[in-house]
Design a protein around this motif. Sequence first.
Motif, PDB file in Angstrom:
ATOM      1  N   LYS A 133       0.819  -1.214   0.000  1.00  0.00           N
ATOM      2  CA  LYS A 133       0.000   0.000   0.000  1.00  0.00           C
ATOM      3  C   LYS A 133       0.855   1.267   0.000  1.00  0.00           C
ATOM      4  N   ILE A 134       1.943   1.248   0.760  1.00  0.00           N
ATOM      5  CA  ILE A 134       2.779   2.442   0.855  1.00  0.00           C
ATOM      6  C   ILE A 134       3.488   2.713  -0.480  1.00  0.00           C
ATOM      7  N   LYS A 135       3.771   1.677  -1.240  1.00  0.00           N
ATOM      8  CA  LYS A 135       4.397   1.856  -2.548  1.00  0.00           C
ATOM      9  C   LYS A 135       3.439   2.530  -3.533  1.00  0.00           C
ATOM     10  N   GLU A 136       2.136   2.263  -3.354  1.00  0.00           N
ATOM     11  CA  GLU A 136       1.124   2.813  -4.252  1.00  0.00           C
ATOM     12  C   GLU A 136       0.667   4.208  -3.831  1.00  0.00           C
ATOM     13  N   GLU A 137       0.892   4.558  -2.581  1.00  0.00           N
ATOM     14  CA  GLU A 137       0.395   5.826  -2.032  1.00  0.00           C
ATOM     15  C   GLU A 137       1.231   7.006  -2.520  1.00  0.00           C
ATOM     16  N   THR A 138       0.553   8.104  -2.818  1.00  0.00           N
ATOM     17  CA  THR A 138       1.250   9.301  -3.296  1.00  0.00           C
ATOM     18  C   THR A 138       1.199  10.450  -2.291  1.00  0.00           C
ATOM     19  N   LYS A 139       0.254  10.427  -1.377  1.00  0.00           N
ATOM     20  CA  LYS A 139       0.116  11.507  -0.403  1.00  0.00           C
ATOM     21  C   LYS A 139       1.031  11.260   0.803  1.00  0.00           C
ATOM     22  N   GLU A 140       1.720  12.314   1.213  1.00  0.00           N
ATOM     23  CA  GLU A 140       2.647  12.202   2.343  1.00  0.00           C
ATOM     24  C   GLU A 140       1.945  11.878   3.655  1.00  0.00           C
TER      25      GLU A 140
END
Length: 72
Positions: free
Chosen positions: A29-36
């Motif tokens: 999930k963190i690899k796909e996430e763009t928001k900080e």
Amino acid sequence: MFATEIITKEYLDRIYDEFSRELQNLQKKIKEETKEAAEADITKQITLLNSLMITTLRYRSLKRKIAMKINC
């Protein structure tokens, strides 16, 4: 020692496996996430899960050591 254990080695292994699967999901999930902000939240979850996994292993090890002392 109690006649029946509520928290068995098998139960601790199952919990550890569940934590491990959740950790893998969060890492994907963190690899796909763009928001900080979302990344920060996921990172907090990963940190907590790592802590829980280590604590689970420590507890399982402690139970094993105690059982060995009792059986000696």
